[in-house]
Design a protein around this motif. Structure first.
Motif, PDB file in Angstrom:
ATOM      1  N   TYR A 115       2.544   1.760  -3.450  1.00 37.22           N
ATOM      2  CA  TYR A 115       1.575   2.154  -4.478  1.00 37.22           C
ATOM      3  C   TYR A 115       1.147   3.609  -4.304  1.00 37.22           C
ATOM      4  O   TYR A 115       1.114   4.384  -5.280  1.00 37.22           O
ATOM      5  CB  TYR A 115       0.349   1.244  -4.432  1.00 37.22           C
ATOM      6  CG  TYR A 115      -0.742   1.698  -5.372  1.00 37.22           C
ATOM      7  CD1 TYR A 115      -0.642   1.482  -6.741  1.00 37.22           C
ATOM      8  CD2 TYR A 115      -1.850   2.377  -4.887  1.00 37.22           C
ATOM      9  CE1 TYR A 115      -1.624   1.929  -7.606  1.00 37.22           C
ATOM     10  CE2 TYR A 115      -2.849   2.830  -5.741  1.00 37.22           C
ATOM     11  CZ  TYR A 115      -2.728   2.601  -7.105  1.00 37.22           C
ATOM     12  OH  TYR A 115      -3.703   3.059  -7.957  1.00 37.22           O
ATOM     13  N   LEU A 116       0.805   3.997  -3.072  1.00 39.41           N
ATOM     14  CA  LEU A 116       0.362   5.369  -2.831  1.00 39.41           C
ATOM     15  C   LEU A 116       1.449   6.378  -3.189  1.00 39.41           C
ATOM     16  O   LEU A 116       1.164   7.435  -3.761  1.00 39.41           O
ATOM     17  CB  LEU A 116      -0.048   5.537  -1.363  1.00 39.41           C
ATOM     18  CG  LEU A 116      -1.340   4.841  -0.943  1.00 39.41           C
ATOM     19  CD1 LEU A 116      -1.488   4.885   0.579  1.00 39.41           C
ATOM     20  CD2 LEU A 116      -2.554   5.480  -1.611  1.00 39.41           C
ATOM     21  N   ASN A 159       0.816  -1.212   0.000  1.00 43.29           N
ATOM     22  CA  ASN A 159       0.000   0.000   0.000  1.00 43.29           C
ATOM     23  C   ASN A 159       0.852   1.266   0.000  1.00 43.29           C
ATOM     24  O   ASN A 159       0.567   2.228  -0.721  1.00 43.29           O
ATOM     25  CB  ASN A 159      -0.933   0.002   1.206  1.00 43.29           C
ATOM     26  CG  ASN A 159      -2.087  -0.971   1.055  1.00 43.29           C
ATOM     27  OD1 ASN A 159      -2.459  -1.345  -0.053  1.00 43.29           O
ATOM     28  ND2 ASN A 159      -2.654  -1.397   2.173  1.00 43.29           N
ATOM     29  N   PRO A 163       0.111   9.679 -11.713  1.00 48.33           N
ATOM     30  CA  PRO A 163      -1.288   9.238 -11.638  1.00 48.33           C
ATOM     31  C   PRO A 163      -1.622   8.062 -12.540  1.00 48.33           C
ATOM     32  O   PRO A 163      -2.629   7.381 -12.327  1.00 48.33           O
ATOM     33  CB  PRO A 163      -2.076  10.488 -12.058  1.00 48.33           C
ATOM     34  CG  PRO A 163      -1.147  11.621 -11.819  1.00 48.33           C
ATOM     35  CD  PRO A 163       0.226  11.093 -12.095  1.00 48.33           C
ATOM     36  N   ASP A 164      -0.799   7.794 -13.544  1.00 48.93           N
ATOM     37  CA  ASP A 164      -1.087   6.732 -14.501  1.00 48.93           C
ATOM     38  C   ASP A 164      -0.506   5.377 -14.097  1.00 48.93           C
ATOM     39  O   ASP A 164      -0.698   4.382 -14.801  1.00 48.93           O
ATOM     40  CB  ASP A 164      -0.525   7.101 -15.881  1.00 48.93           C
ATOM     41  CG  ASP A 164      -1.178   8.349 -16.454  1.00 48.93           C
ATOM     42  OD1 ASP A 164      -2.397   8.536 -16.238  1.00 48.93           O
ATOM     43  OD2 ASP A 164      -0.462   9.144 -17.094  1.00 48.93           O
ATOM     44  N   THR A 179       0.280   1.765 -12.476  1.00 45.76           N
ATOM     45  CA  THR A 179      -0.457   0.609 -11.973  1.00 45.76           C
ATOM     46  C   THR A 179       0.538  -0.337 -11.299  1.00 45.76           C
ATOM     47  O   THR A 179       1.744  -0.270 -11.533  1.00 45.76           O
ATOM     48  CB  THR A 179      -1.177  -0.145 -13.104  1.00 45.76           C
ATOM     49  OG1 THR A 179      -0.213  -0.584 -14.066  1.00 45.76           O
ATOM     50  CG2 THR A 179      -2.200   0.745 -13.780  1.00 45.76           C
ATOM     51  N   GLN A 205      -9.747  -0.411  -0.780  1.00 43.82           N
ATOM     52  CA  GLN A 205      -9.930  -0.867  -2.155  1.00 43.82           C
ATOM     53  C   GLN A 205     -11.389  -0.860  -2.579  1.00 43.82           C
ATOM     54  O   GLN A 205     -11.705  -0.585  -3.740  1.00 43.82           O
ATOM     55  CB  GLN A 205      -9.342  -2.268  -2.320  1.00 43.82           C
ATOM     56  CG  GLN A 205      -9.295  -2.770  -3.762  1.00 43.82           C
ATOM     57  CD  GLN A 205      -8.702  -4.164  -3.868  1.00 43.82           C
ATOM     58  OE1 GLN A 205      -8.987  -5.041  -3.054  1.00 43.82           O
ATOM     59  NE2 GLN A 205      -7.856  -4.392  -4.868  1.00 43.82           N
ATOM     60  N   GLU A 262      -7.417   1.903  -2.271  1.00 47.56           N
ATOM     61  CA  GLU A 262      -8.130   2.140  -3.522  1.00 47.56           C
ATOM     62  C   GLU A 262      -7.147   2.396  -4.655  1.00 47.56           C
ATOM     63  O   GLU A 262      -6.174   3.127  -4.502  1.00 47.56           O
ATOM     64  CB  GLU A 262      -9.059   3.343  -3.352  1.00 47.56           C
ATOM     65  CG  GLU A 262     -10.016   3.569  -4.508  1.00 47.56           C
ATOM     66  CD  GLU A 262     -11.003   4.677  -4.214  1.00 47.56           C
ATOM     67  OE1 GLU A 262     -12.203   4.500  -4.456  1.00 47.56           O
ATOM     68  OE2 GLU A 262     -10.559   5.748  -3.726  1.00 47.56           O
ATOM     69  N   GLY A 263      -7.403   1.769  -5.789  1.00 44.90           N
ATOM     70  CA  GLY A 263      -6.555   1.951  -6.956  1.00 44.90           C
ATOM     71  C   GLY A 263      -5.767   0.708  -7.310  1.00 44.90           C
ATOM     72  O   GLY A 263      -5.393   0.519  -8.467  1.00 44.90           O
ATOM     73  N   ASP A 273      -5.669  -2.835  -8.374  1.00 46.82           N
ATOM     74  CA  ASP A 273      -6.723  -3.638  -9.005  1.00 46.82           C
ATOM     75  C   ASP A 273      -6.521  -5.142  -8.837  1.00 46.82           C
ATOM     76  O   ASP A 273      -7.333  -5.935  -9.321  1.00 46.82           O
ATOM     77  CB  ASP A 273      -6.862  -3.283 -10.492  1.00 46.82           C
ATOM     78  CG  ASP A 273      -5.562  -3.483 -11.265  1.00 46.82           C
ATOM     79  OD1 ASP A 273      -4.616  -4.058 -10.717  1.00 46.82           O
ATOM     80  OD2 ASP A 273      -5.503  -3.053 -12.440  1.00 46.82           O
ATOM     81  N   LYS A 323       1.779   6.539  -6.991  1.00 43.77           N
ATOM     82  CA  LYS A 323       0.598   7.219  -7.545  1.00 43.77           C
ATOM     83  C   LYS A 323       0.665   8.729  -7.303  1.00 43.77           C
ATOM     84  O   LYS A 323       0.171   9.520  -8.117  1.00 43.77           O
ATOM     85  CB  LYS A 323      -0.660   6.643  -6.895  1.00 43.77           C
ATOM     86  CG  LYS A 323      -1.964   6.953  -7.614  1.00 43.77           C
ATOM     87  CD  LYS A 323      -2.146   6.065  -8.812  1.00 43.77           C
ATOM     88  CE  LYS A 323      -3.544   6.198  -9.406  1.00 43.77           C
ATOM     89  NZ  LYS A 323      -3.718   5.353 -10.616  1.00 43.77           N
ATOM     90  N   SER A 324       1.298   9.129  -6.202  1.00 36.93           N
ATOM     91  CA  SER A 324       1.363  10.554  -5.870  1.00 36.93           C
ATOM     92  C   SER A 324       2.211  11.344  -6.854  1.00 36.93           C
ATOM     93  O   SER A 324       2.042  12.557  -6.996  1.00 36.93           O
ATOM     94  CB  SER A 324       1.913  10.734  -4.448  1.00 36.93           C
ATOM     95  OG  SER A 324       3.307  10.458  -4.392  1.00 36.93           O
TER      96      SER A 324
END
Length: 360
Positions: free
Chosen positions: A173-174, A170, A181-182, A184, A326, A352-353, A355, A177-178
């Motif tokens: 990933y966070l 987590n 934004p694209d 995965t 999630q 969340e995010g 998948d 993502k920060s």
């Protein structure tokens, strides 16, 4: 009686009273044992703990006798090994999450022996627990990965779905993502701490899914070797793995257990040991980093170094809201950080995010 002799007797009497109330300083060497989940040659988790044990020996010399047992499975074998060690040692470090229940069982039978369990949460009067804020390290490498990926796919090789591993996923990933934004994240669970074959297979599977940067919460250097062979990037786990990926390794999270181990063994010798719950990170030096890859863009390197400094100063927290789970349900509100220590220790959800399906 002379004044000098009277003074000496008085000092000895006072010392005796003090020791009676505070514990005794042992003239004998402390016998300390370490139970390892893998081989010391894994150059990952077990290697880092063994480096810590060697640090204690280096600092204490003849005041400590070190015993280590490698590759102890997290089953009935661990209880047998811990019991055997409890019969002849003063303090025992059990260095994997799955040793928790066996450690507690043996500790109840040997109340005069001190036990230290890594990454667990169950304590007794003679059992301490300790862990590191590895998720702080994941926060740093997550930012680097988010900046460095060209395919916007990060691959994560995960061991077992315990809170320690989930926190790392987590956090990474966070952070990624920060800054991207694209991005995965693809996750492969190998259900082992150390299996070079499975880890290599997982690395190749993630690369086949488009991952051009690998992270791992497993112990061997196999993923780093694959990354080097495939011409992609990766991060060292628990120690500096540059030897297996001179071009691949961007940096590595280093677990530095030595100072903690020295403090706890010395406390046994001094008679000051007591049960504690330790959860240290970058600020305390328990989480460190390997050198940044010289080919890393200067702006990425500077951002990573600033993040490390901010973590060391307590200026940032990897889990700062707004963050949803999630399933979309709220976890942390805007600007909020985990209000309770157990919120991190018992983490059992993806954010969340992500998948990937949460493992059962």
């Amino acid at each position: 009686m002379s004044n000098r002799r009277f003074s000496s007797v008085l000092k000895l009497s006072i010392l005796s009273v003090v020791l009676a109330f505070t514990g005794s300083v042992s003239a004998d060497p402390v016998k300390a044992a370490f139970v390892y989940i893998g081989p010391t040659g894994d150059h990952g988790w077990t290697f880092a703990h063994d480096q810590g044990a060697k640090y204690v020996k280096e600092k204490m010399g003849d005041d400590v006798i070190i015993t280590t047992v490698e590759s102890v499975e997290e089953n009935s074998d661990s209880e047998r090994v811990i019991t055997s060690l409890a019969r002849k040692n003063d303090i025992i470090f059990t260095t994997s999450f799955g040793y928790m229940n066996p450690t507690i069982k043996v500790a109840k039978r040997y109340p005069n022996v001190k036990f230290e369990h890594a990454t667990g949460y169950m304590r007794e009067d003679n059992v301490s627990v300790y862990s590191a804020r590895f998720y702080e390290g994941r926060h740093v490498i997550g930012k680097i990965a988010g900046r460095m990926t060209k395919n916007n796919v990060i691959g994560y090789i995960a061991s077992f779905p315990i809170p320690e591993v989930i926190r790392g996923i987590n956090s990474a990933y966070l952070a990624a993502k920060s800054v991207n934004p694209d991005v995965t994240m693809k996750i492969v669970w190998v259900y082992t701490w150390y299996d070079p074959g499975k880890e290599a297979d997982a690395a190749n599977a993630l690369i086949a899914q488009g991952a051009d940067i690998l992270m791992q919460h497993t112990d061997s250097t196999a993923p780093m070797t694959v990354a080097e062979e495939k011409g992609i990037h990766a991060f060292g786990q628990a120690s500096d793995m540059r030897e297996w990926g001179m071009n691949a390794q961007l940096t590595g999270i280093i677990d530095d257990w030595g100072p903690y181990y020295l403090d706890r063994v010395q406390a046994v010798k001094d008679g000051t040991w007591e049960s504690v719950d330790v959860f240290d990170g970058v600020k305390q030096g328990m989480v460190k980093f390997a050198p940044m890859n010289q080919n890393m863009p200067i702006d990425v390197k500077n951002e990573a170094m600033k993040t490390i400094i901010d973590l060391s100063m307590g200026a940032i927290h990897p889990f700062t809201g707004p963050i949803n789970k999630q399933d979309g349900s709220p976890w942390l509100a805007e600007g909020e950080t985990p209000p309770n220590y157990p919120d991190l220790l018992t983490m059992d959800f993806y954010v969340e995010g992500i998948d990937s399906k949460y493992p059962n």
